[in-house]
Design a protein around this motif. Structure first.
Motif, PDB file in Angstrom:
ATOM      1  N   ALA C  95       0.525  -1.589   0.208  1.00  0.00           N
ATOM      2  CA  ALA C  95       0.198  -0.417  -0.211  1.00  0.00           C
ATOM      3  C   ALA C  95       1.132   1.268   0.419  1.00  0.00           C
ATOM      4  CB  ALA C  95      -0.821  -0.178   0.632  1.00  0.00           C
ATOM      5  N   ILE C  96       2.332   1.169   0.920  1.00  0.00           N
ATOM      6  CA  ILE C  96       2.445   2.839   0.559  1.00  0.00           C
ATOM      7  C   ILE C  96       3.512   2.922   0.131  1.00  0.00           C
ATOM      8  CG2 ILE C  96       4.522   1.586   2.069  1.00  0.00           C
ATOM      9  CD1 ILE C  96       2.938   4.955   3.212  1.00  0.00           C
ATOM     10  N   ASN C  97       3.922   1.385  -1.500  1.00  0.00           N
ATOM     11  CA  ASN C  97       4.724   1.739  -2.319  1.00  0.00           C
ATOM     12  C   ASN C  97       3.909   2.493  -3.311  1.00  0.00           C
ATOM     13  OD1 ASN C  97       8.033   0.960  -1.315  1.00  0.00           O
ATOM     14  ND2 ASN C  97       6.727  -0.462  -0.374  1.00  0.00           N
ATOM     15  N   MET C  98       2.731   1.177  -3.880  1.00  0.00           N
ATOM     16  CA  MET C  98       1.691   2.492  -4.793  1.00  0.00           C
ATOM     17  C   MET C  98       1.461   3.829  -4.144  1.00  0.00           C
ATOM     18  SD  MET C  98      -1.673  -1.068  -4.708  1.00  0.00           S
ATOM     19  CE  MET C  98      -1.064  -2.479  -4.032  1.00  0.00           C
ATOM     20  N   ALA C  99       1.320   3.739  -3.035  1.00  0.00           N
ATOM     21  CA  ALA C  99       1.016   5.502  -2.193  1.00  0.00           C
ATOM     22  C   ALA C  99       2.810   6.307  -3.455  1.00  0.00           C
ATOM     23  CB  ALA C  99       1.433   5.567  -1.316  1.00  0.00           C
ATOM     24  N   LEU C 100       3.176   6.013  -2.745  1.00  0.00           N
ATOM     25  CA  LEU C 100       5.093   6.585  -3.433  1.00  0.00           C
ATOM     26  C   LEU C 100       4.714   6.389  -5.286  1.00  0.00           C
ATOM     27  CD1 LEU C 100       8.098   7.090  -3.744  1.00  0.00           C
ATOM     28  CD2 LEU C 100       8.208   4.486  -2.930  1.00  0.00           C
ATOM     29  N   GLY C 101       4.032   5.419  -5.584  1.00  0.00           N
ATOM     30  CA  GLY C 101       4.468   5.687  -6.999  1.00  0.00           C
ATOM     31  C   GLY C 101       3.273   6.555  -7.657  1.00  0.00           C
ATOM     32  N   ALA C 102       1.914   6.265  -7.148  1.00  0.00           N
ATOM     33  CA  ALA C 102       0.311   7.595  -7.018  1.00  0.00           C
ATOM     34  C   ALA C 102       1.410   9.297  -6.885  1.00  0.00           C
ATOM     35  CB  ALA C 102      -0.666   6.890  -6.850  1.00  0.00           C
TER      36      ALA C 102
ATOM     37  N   GLY F  76      12.012  -4.350  -4.816  1.00  0.00           N
ATOM     38  CA  GLY F  76      11.259  -5.498  -4.266  1.00  0.00           C
ATOM     39  C   GLY F  76      10.061  -4.443  -4.256  1.00  0.00           C
ATOM     40  N   ARG F  77       9.299  -3.379  -4.483  1.00  0.00           N
ATOM     41  CA  ARG F  77       8.303  -2.756  -4.637  1.00  0.00           C
ATOM     42  C   ARG F  77       7.781  -2.307  -5.699  1.00  0.00           C
ATOM     43  NH1 ARG F  77       8.774  -6.213  -0.479  1.00  0.00           N
ATOM     44  NH2 ARG F  77       9.940  -5.382   1.045  1.00  0.00           N
ATOM     45  N   ALA F  78       8.844  -2.653  -7.001  1.00  0.00           N
ATOM     46  CA  ALA F  78       8.620  -1.410  -8.374  1.00  0.00           C
ATOM     47  C   ALA F  78       7.134  -2.296  -8.914  1.00  0.00           C
ATOM     48  CB  ALA F  78       9.999  -2.385  -9.218  1.00  0.00           C
ATOM     49  N   ALA F  79       6.248  -3.641  -8.442  1.00  0.00           N
ATOM     50  CA  ALA F  79       5.648  -4.251  -8.392  1.00  0.00           C
ATOM     51  C   ALA F  79       4.343  -3.058  -8.667  1.00  0.00           C
ATOM     52  CB  ALA F  79       5.191  -5.088  -8.903  1.00  0.00           C
ATOM     53  N   ALA F  80       4.323  -1.920  -6.811  1.00  0.00           N
ATOM     54  CA  ALA F  80       3.555  -1.618  -6.381  1.00  0.00           C
ATOM     55  C   ALA F  80       3.680  -0.296  -6.874  1.00  0.00           C
ATOM     56  CB  ALA F  80       3.631  -1.586  -4.054  1.00  0.00           C
ATOM     57  N   VAL F  81       4.558   0.140  -7.093  1.00  0.00           N
ATOM     58  CA  VAL F  81       4.725   1.171  -7.469  1.00  0.00           C
ATOM     59  C   VAL F  81       4.325   1.771  -8.496  1.00  0.00           C
ATOM     60  CG1 VAL F  81       6.665   2.764  -7.694  1.00  0.00           C
ATOM     61  CG2 VAL F  81       7.765   1.999  -5.726  1.00  0.00           C
ATOM     62  N   ALA F  82       4.603   0.707  -9.123  1.00  0.00           N
ATOM     63  CA  ALA F  82       3.826   0.472 -10.944  1.00  0.00           C
ATOM     64  C   ALA F  82       2.277   0.759 -10.483  1.00  0.00           C
ATOM     65  CB  ALA F  82       4.218  -0.511 -11.767  1.00  0.00           C
ATOM     66  N   THR F  83       2.002   0.070  -9.892  1.00  0.00           N
ATOM     67  CA  THR F  83       0.588   0.079  -9.509  1.00  0.00           C
ATOM     68  C   THR F  83      -0.307   0.945  -9.446  1.00  0.00           C
ATOM     69  OG1 THR F  83       0.349  -2.211  -9.027  1.00  0.00           O
ATOM     70  CG2 THR F  83      -1.264  -0.852  -8.021  1.00  0.00           C
ATOM     71  N   GLY F  84       0.764   1.926  -8.271  1.00  0.00           N
ATOM     72  CA  GLY F  84       0.223   3.296  -8.026  1.00  0.00           C
ATOM     73  C   GLY F  84       0.454   4.284  -9.157  1.00  0.00           C
ATOM     74  N   VAL F  85       1.425   4.198  -9.442  1.00  0.00           N
ATOM     75  CA  VAL F  85       1.468   4.940 -10.713  1.00  0.00           C
ATOM     76  C   VAL F  85       0.210   4.561 -12.030  1.00  0.00           C
ATOM     77  CG1 VAL F  85       3.304   5.942 -13.282  1.00  0.00           C
ATOM     78  CG2 VAL F  85       3.722   5.751 -10.891  1.00  0.00           C
ATOM     79  N   LYS F  86       0.425   3.720 -12.913  1.00  0.00           N
ATOM     80  CA  LYS F  86      -0.824   2.722 -13.642  1.00  0.00           C
ATOM     81  C   LYS F  86      -1.899   3.516 -13.492  1.00  0.00           C
ATOM     82  CE  LYS F  86      -1.768   1.552 -17.838  1.00  0.00           C
ATOM     83  NZ  LYS F  86      -1.221   1.790 -19.005  1.00  0.00           N
ATOM     84  N   ARG F  87      -2.264   3.178 -11.838  1.00  0.00           N
ATOM     85  CA  ARG F  87      -3.724   3.684 -11.517  1.00  0.00           C
ATOM     86  C   ARG F  87      -4.147   5.064 -11.189  1.00  0.00           C
ATOM     87  NH1 ARG F  87      -7.404  -0.720  -9.279  1.00  0.00           N
ATOM     88  NH2 ARG F  87      -6.329  -2.663  -9.442  1.00  0.00           N
ATOM     89  N   TYR F  88      -2.859   6.099 -12.132  1.00  0.00           N
ATOM     90  CA  TYR F  88      -3.585   7.252 -11.297  1.00  0.00           C
ATOM     91  C   TYR F  88      -3.414   7.431 -12.778  1.00  0.00           C
ATOM     92  CZ  TYR F  88      -3.312  12.494 -10.043  1.00  0.00           C
ATOM     93  OH  TYR F  88      -3.597  13.453  -9.737  1.00  0.00           O
ATOM     94  N   ARG F  89      -2.450   7.568 -14.035  1.00  0.00           N
ATOM     95  CA  ARG F  89      -2.335   7.825 -14.697  1.00  0.00           C
ATOM     96  C   ARG F  89      -2.603   6.570 -15.659  1.00  0.00           C
ATOM     97  NH1 ARG F  89      -2.166  13.168 -15.380  1.00  0.00           N
ATOM     98  NH2 ARG F  89      -0.292  14.356 -14.431  1.00  0.00           N
TER      99      ARG F  89
END
Ligand code: TPP
Ligand code: TPP
Ligand code: SF4
Ligand code: SF4
Ligand code: SF4
Ligand code: SF4
Ligand code: SF4
Ligand code: SF4
Ligand code: MG
Ligand code: MG
Lengths: 94, 183, 396, 272, 396, 272, 183, 94
Positions: C95-102, F76-89
């Motif tokens: 969750a927190i890494n998704m937050a980092l990405g978004a 290790g968290r790239a897939a989560a980070v990418a999820t955040g990026v792609k969901r927003y964009r």
């Protein structure tokens, strides 16, 4: 799989006075949560939930209503999540 | 004026709902309210409870160490909350399930056979609404009309028959609460 | 110009829980405390969620945990209704890494959890601070350590304000003590996050999350400032990189100097607190969140007994309102911190006062909440220089 | 507890169950799985050398119900904790007891790697397709369309993806010596599931790798159903989505074949 | 009776880096600083690993990360050679949880990592503290926040001593400043971990991990005390449970009171420090680990200039040697902390001195190490009440 | 850079590669994969709307080499980070670039769940069977018997388990729209791998799920070999362990079948 | 007496080894030593370096802000470390690869064509060993015999031919270092 | 796959003076890391590593030793990890 009827006000098929000499199923009343899974699992359908009794946890407990018809198959015990039931085979002589 | 109420009983007895109704009634009267439930797995198979604090001013402590009222609907709640009532406070006891005595003479005890009162009002599951009615009847720290409106607000237009049942149960409890004042 | 523009350490009375912003880049909605019609009863968790939505939260990421689960559930319904992003992640770490990405992509992001889940976010919080990604993180604290209990607690104060992730960084930490204040602080948290490009934490607790209080139905709304650093595709410009890596120590130190300058600005401009009955207080009671509400009742009861007690309630735990507390405690005989922890806030109180006034602690742990009467008793004692009876001994 | 009349004992509460009443809701499948475990460990006479590695979910209190030495794990980490226990105590019997939120969500990495390393412990994976303890949120195992407190309109696969076939995935790993999926839907299946669990512990004793039994179970409260309706759903809808059976029993030559790729060129969108 | 039995806050001169234990339940090996034959040159990471093996470490769990990788690699070879447990985990999260399992089963466990990996262990460290599982965790710190750099740093001080996991717990933290001292502290860490049933951290840094120094080939050996709480199968006794869960807040508070009592005992008995030239010091320089070594050179150079500088080096960062520092600084005009961080240790120094002596900071960040001459310059300035030129400004 | 004599340009350094020299060791496969990516994104004209989600490994500096907007992820968290990026964009093209330590060890949960959710981004998974950046330790993908700095006697499967077949496991998930395994072992395979990567991005643009290309690569330094010897090993030993090809291309009807269990009873060690 | 030495060059030039030899030699003389390498990915494709501090007392700072000696084997090292040498210190420059001048006249500069000297001694890869020899030859802060023994300790009995090669390279460097003293 | 011979001291097959008019392969010397992969990949074997030249990074760089034999197949460019090589087709007239 048939649906059980939990909390049903089913009377014992035999009046309480004339309990059979042999009880194949012993219910640990204080543990029963009245979930009805045993009722549902019993092939001859001789278990019910006793609407007239609430244990300390607030549940109607399971009751064997026809000991004679019970086959001691233990299906009830094997589905019971709370290990409430003890099952005995009908003694040869009984 | 600040009034604190603890409502407690089995998980299935509508404890949190009764507390919400009380809180909503106070809100409708323009007062400050704080409703605090028990929560999480502790509620499973155990005792549910909630605390409702009603005040004309901003509310401080959510922890009630001097409860004005306690409504106890099952034996464990009686044991736990009877001692929490402040001297002069009111303890509403559901005698349908509770046989024990609170063992205090510095508080007022109102015994209500909630299940039978509820059955008399038409729905024997509404035990905590009955108890709430009795509490309000005895201490009238919110207006019964506010409680009626609270039912409408909380249950919504979709379920008029439920509103009617709850109102009836509340009113029956309210009457039961008034009683000794008349006697 | 700035929302939070006002003299550093300016306080507010307890009655108005949180200073509303005063215009500028991001206008905060105004809540009229006099208005009493049409208020709604809302659960803290749900009010926080809805406040974030009103504040323009673009994306929410979370994972279920008691006593915060209703926040996630509210978002599960409301974010899709608003056409915004909701993801129930596979873990708090995700969750927190998704937050980092978004957040790096420019979203206004909310994440929530409770103590054990917050601990799992330590590494990424450090990354977000290092990469300067804004984000608001809610910690609805429960009893610890470990799995602990699900009771309301404040055992994560030092984690939030000092430790948590590795490296030299700070995170602004806001502590509401009512649901109405929580609504405002959510909005303020987004302002701080975006203005200072930093993650921001809101420290709540199980009671605040689970309780219902009346709230005004109008929640503060926030415009979204433009950002020149977000990643969105390098279309007709040089590529942008959001990162915390600076492999050469000299580069990293330069980067750290930027962070530290940001923190100095936060320390200078953003400390917030609320006070009550402080003017003549011989005992200053310090507490935040739910503990502050207990303290407030205790202060009133103490006053009834003739003890001149006052309440100092930090609203920003970091930056800690040092100046405000120093001024408030200047004439006091004793300072008493009231905590739902074994003595955490008390460290900052001692750091602020540096031995000028005796500091005492009344702390309960594990989900236990101090009772007003016990705090009154503690006030009585510290007023005459006797350490409080109940309460965890100080460690040093 | 004596019978009114004496007959041969067919079934009694297993000795490895403590006398404490469980905190589980009426009809919850966890109770059945606990009972099976107590039976199996009793029958294999392993109680005195078995260590339970608990997890976080409704079964977090299992240490109160099973009379075994136990250690708690942080949510999702039971497989790592069990690795630590078993590596240090290879002579002990070690098992994890994990829900689907615990194992299939937050604990994915730990279970995959314990399996890949062929850790010699057993995992009992109780899959009720939901986060029971926290109030019935969607789990990775929740079925498409299923309503939960965090999928209010039902799980939408286009947004939340598809149920995770944990046992199928793990069965591809050579470190896995035994993998099966059972169910508590009715007495017959409970018996087969018990046999599978027994086999899993035997495999652990054989020491050839990791063993896991996924047990499909119910959460009547989280599913918003009566216990019997929940069992009905388990027997039908849930079982249709998660096929029961033995996926791996290496000692007996049972193991799925690895997916075989088509040629890389087949994927060419253009020539090179 | 206890290894570490001696007056609280007893200090040692810098030359003998670490006080060897004095018998008792666990006898520490003795290192003779006079002995100069047959010493070996060893890398810090490897010496720490070998010290753990000598101390009877039963199990090691780790994950590669610079600048700690050689520790794991050493263990990969040596632990199997000794017939003990080595697992390269799939992550730091898994490693620390393996440690929890092995520790609960009675193993003497070592885990090592560097800053980002340590952050990932926050939740489980809290669990271990709550479940009272002994374990020694090495943090070979690097520059942060985030991915940062791989340079040597001390940016995780506050994390180690205050924050990290959630809830009210503490972890003893030992800070070696030479490889020889690291060897002894590894052994002492196991003693503390087992005596107090707590995880213990050793804070090292990239220089200490990567450097080579001569070490005595005889490493301290430790007997293993019997434990009556470990899980091993309930054979003829009631089952044991190792857990941190106490769902009733009152139970959790009672458990917390046990923990807090343990911490009070640690605070009373275990603070350790080393000092040099303190008797007449007008400027007390405070630093630990690598920074303390720089400080030592600076103190010598300052003395050459005629400035009466002295060095105070905490060896236990938690419990912090408050009494020792108070005594050392009693006659000083200024205290200067030297850190490889933006100002972390300085908080404990200020808490200890409570305003009695002005406290200044000279800190470098991101993998940069203060130079002796820069510290000398800082000493010169603070000696006359001028804040140091270089160094991060204090935040409050 | 002008040719001494003019001829038609056959190949030139792709424009999306920056001019910065890479930090990679001579002959490292990462450089080849970077080049392929720059070529593919250039050919598809996606550079201006593509976001690179970096990871931690030797390729951590990829943002310096590919002229793309980038965000760093914790290890290790790239897939989560990418999820955040792609969901927003969702209108942007998003990909992760991850090593095998990053993706297959610490990042296992994140990649499995991004795949299970069918996140609409692409993962470039560079599998060199080792932790390159930290000094050549064993990875989950290291081959049995392979010596590394943390498996000094070679990977012992009885202790460290077996190589993790990531692409095979992920290919079981319905959320995965495309999965393939390529290699940089020689020009022909490099071309096919490029085609696979191009197809993965096309699949992302089609929006039907997650796409991944595992690229078998070399780490000459970590393997202790010359670049050419490393390529030789890659082409033989490594490829034998990790079959190349297309595992999933749902739009084209390519997908492996799920493992089917034997009956539960088959596993009975005793009757019931 | 404390002496600090920085050795720097390309990754493949044996920098860390030369430093270890120096450290081991000092250890054999019963002195205190601290050897600090550059480490991690910064070394890939870049400049490797190490610092060796030798002292008769306990060693304080590992950071050398006043280096007594620097040995630079490639141009980037020259640029980075020439300024770090203390006044009066010695800079050993590998003229095989470095053309630049240090641009300082307060230090002693010793120019050694390391590759050709190494080639002369039999193995042209041993450039840093040659440079080490030159350093010791010029400043003699450890005994050459100690360095010989250090080779044996570090390289072990298994590889006598390597010991011989290294010793020869060191000795050749040593000679080159002595030279100007004679001249 | 044949093994390349990196760092071999192979002379240009044509003396430097007589460079061909057309150069199909252009080497960006400053980027080459001398890994030898191109040497290995070249079907006619016309690439070598130039032992006489070391670039700023310290590497012997790739050299085309026989431009005439080069087929401009670009295999070398497609294996090069550092994108060092530019390839031109032989002009019709050349
Ligand atoms: C790190 C962390 N995150 C979240 C939680 C909250 N939590 C407790 S149990 C649980 C999931 C339970 O689901 P499952 O594993 O399926 O077990 P069940 O209750 O359904 O048997 C969660 C998310 C926690 N305790 N710790
Ligand atoms: C949390 C965390 N743990 C460990 C590391 C150290 N680390 C950096 S890269 C890496 C692994 C690299 O391996 P891989 O992903 O295979 O990439 P490669 O270098 O082989 O391309 C590790 C463990 C880190 N940076 N962060
Ligand atoms: S033993 Fe069988 S027949 Fe008898 S009650 Fe139980 S299920 Fe019914
Ligand atoms: S005996 Fe068992 S199965 Fe039957 S109702 Fe009671 S708890 Fe349920
Ligand atoms: S919530 Fe569900 S899983 Fe948990 S005890 Fe109740 S029925 Fe069982
Ligand atoms: S260490 Fe290996 S993966 Fe990393 S750059 Fe060098 S060759 Fe490539
Ligand atoms: S283009 Fe082809 S033939 Fe020419 S050098 Fe390159 S690989 Fe060899
Ligand atoms: S041109 Fe490329 S492939 Fe050829 S040696 Fe140079 S770097 Fe290697
Ligand atoms: Mg579940
Ligand atoms: Mg790798």
């Amino acid at each position: 799989m048939t649906m059980s009827t939990p909390l049903v006000d089913a009377p014992l098929r035999r009046a309480p006075g004339e309990l059979p000499a042999f009880q194949p199923v012993v219910v640990a009343d204080e543990r029963c949560k009245g979930c009805g899974l045993c009722v549902d699992a019993c092939p001859p359908g001789v278990l019910v939930l006793d609407e007239r009794f609430v244990n300390a946890m607030g549940h109607h407990v399971a009751r064997l209503v026809d000991a004679d018809a019970c086959t001691s198959c233990a299906k009830c015990a094997r589905v019971c999540p709370d290990a409430v039931l003890t099952i005995y085979a009908r003694p040869k002589e009984a | 004026m600040e009034r604190s109420t603890i409502i407690a009983g089995f998980g299935g007895q509508g404890i949190l709902f009764a507390g919400k109704v009380l809180a909503e009634a106070a809100l409708l009267e323009g007062r400050e309210v704080l409703w605090i439930p028990s929560y999480g797995p502790e509620m499973r198979g155990g005792t549910a409870s909630c605390t409702v604090i009603i005040s004309d001013r901003i509310i401080g402590s959510p922890v009630v160490d001097r409860a004005d009222h306690a409504v106890v609907l099952n034996p464990p709640s009686m044991a736990k909350y009877a001692p929490a009532v402040a001297a002069g406070g009111l303890l509403v006891v559901n005698t349908t399930l509770i046989e024990a005595e609170p063992g205090r003479d510095d508080i007022e005890v109102l015994e209500v056979p909630c299940t039978s009162v509820a059955r008399g009002a038409g729905d024997d599951t509404l035990v905590s609404v009955v108890a709430l009615g009795a509490l309000v009847g005895r201490r009238r720290f919110v207006e019964p009309e506010s409680v009626h409106r609270a039912f409408e607000r909380l249950l919504g237009a979709k379920r008029p028959e439920i509103i009617a049942a709850d109102t009836a149960a509340f009113d029956a409890g309210y009457e039961a609460g008034l009683e000794p004042a008349i006697a | 110009m700035a929302v939070l523009d006002r003299p550093a350490d300016a306080g507010r009375s307890h009655a108005i829980a949180s200073p509303p912003g005063t215009g500028g880049e991001a206008t905060l909605g105004h809540v009229n405390p006099g208005l009493r019609t049409e208020r709604l009863l809302m659960k803290g968790n749900e009010a926080i969620a809805e406040a974030a939505i009103a504040a323009g939260c673009d994306a929410y990421f979370g994972y279920p945990i008691t006593p915060q689960a209703e926040l996630l559930e509210w978002m599960a319904r409301r974010m899709p209704e608003e056409g915004r992003v909701f993801v129930q992640a596979e873990s708090e770490l995700a969750a927190i890494n998704m937050a980092l990405g978004a957040g790096a992509a420019g979203a206004r992001v909310l994440v929530s959890s409770s103590s054990p889940g917050i601990s799992l976010m330590a590494e990424t919080m450090s990354y977000m601070a290092g990469s300067r990604v804004p984000c608001v993180l809610i910690n609805v604290m429960r009893g610890g350590p470990g799995l602990g209990s699900i009771g309301a607690a404040q055992g994560d104060y030092l984690q939030a304000t000092k430790g948590h992730g590795h490296g030299d960084y700070h995170v602004p930490v806001l502590a509401p003590s009512s649901i109405g204040e929580a609504i405002e602080l959510v909005s303020d948290a987004f302002v701080l996050a975006e203005r200072y490009r930093t993650p921001v934490m809101i420290l709540a607790d199980g009671i605040l999350g689970q309780a219902m209080e009346p709230v005004e139905p109008e929640f503060p709304k926030l415009p979204k400032p433009a950002a020149d650093w977000t990643i969105e595709g390098a279309d007709g410009r040089e590529p942008r990189v959001v990162r915390s890596l600076h492999i050469q120590p000299a580069d990293l130190e330069a980067h750290n100097n930027v962070l530290q300058a940001t923190y100095r600005e936060l320390v200078a401009r953003e400390p917030r607190w609320a006070g009550e009955l402080l003017d003549d207080a011989e005992v200053v009671v310090v507490g935040y969140g739910t503990a502050a509400r207990v303290a407030r009742t205790a202060v009133e009861r103490a006053r009834e007994e003739g003890i001149r007690a006052g309440l100092f309630r930090p609203v920003t735990l970091w930056p800690f309102p040092v100046g405000g507390l120093r001024a408030a405690a200047a004439g006091a005989r004793a300072v008493l911190t009231v905590e739902m922890s074994a003595g955490q806030l008390v460290e900052d109180v001692r750091l602020a006062l540096e031995g000028t006034v005796p500091v005492y602690l009344h702390g309960r742990t594990g989900g236990m909440v101090p009772s007003p009467d016990a705090v009154v008793e503690a006030i009585r004692r510290v007023c005459v220089g006797v350490p409080p009876l109940r309460g965890v001994e100080e460690l040093r | 507890m004596t019978a009114p009349s004496i007959g041969r004992l067919i079934y009694e509460r297993p000795a490895l169950l403590s006398s404490k009443p469980t905190s589980y809701c009426p009809g919850c499948g966890h109770g059945i799985v606990h009972r099976i475990l107590a039976e199996v460990l009793g029958e294999l006479d392993l109680g005195s050398r078995t260590i339970l590695v608990g997890s976080v979910g409704c079964s977090v209190f299992a240490y109160d119900y099973l009379r075994l030495d136990s250690v708690e794990s942080p949510h999702g980490r039971a497989a790592a904790v069990a690795t630590g226990v078993k590596r240090y105590r290879p002579d002990r019997v070690v098992f994890t007891y994990q829900g689907d939120g615990d194992l299939a969500a937050i604990g994915t990495a730990e279970i995959v790697h314990a399996a890949a390393r062929g850790e010699r412990f057993t995992t009992i994976f109780v899959n009720n397709g939901i986060y029971g303890m926290t109030g019935g949120q969607m789990a990775p195992t929740t079925l498409p369309g299923q309503k939960t407190t965090s999928s209010p309109w039902g799980r939408d696969t286009s947004v939340s993806g598809y149920p995770l076939p944990v046992t199928e995935m793990l069965s591809l790993l050579p470190g896995v010596a035994y993998a099966a999926r059972g169910s508590v839907a009715e007495p017959g299946l409970i018996g087969k599931t018990k046999a599978a669990i027994k086999r899993a512990f035997e495999v652990q004793l054989e020491g050839n790798g990791f063993s896991i039994v996924e047990v499909l179970s119910t959460c009547p409260v989280g599913w918003g159903m009566t216990p019997t309706a929940a069992m009905e759903r388990l027997a039908t809808e849930v079982t249709a989505a998660y096929p029961l059976g033995t996926y791996v029993d290496r000692a007996k030559g049972i193991a799925p074949s690895m997916p075989v790729p088509g040629s890389l060129v087949r994927s060419l969108s253009e020539g090179f």
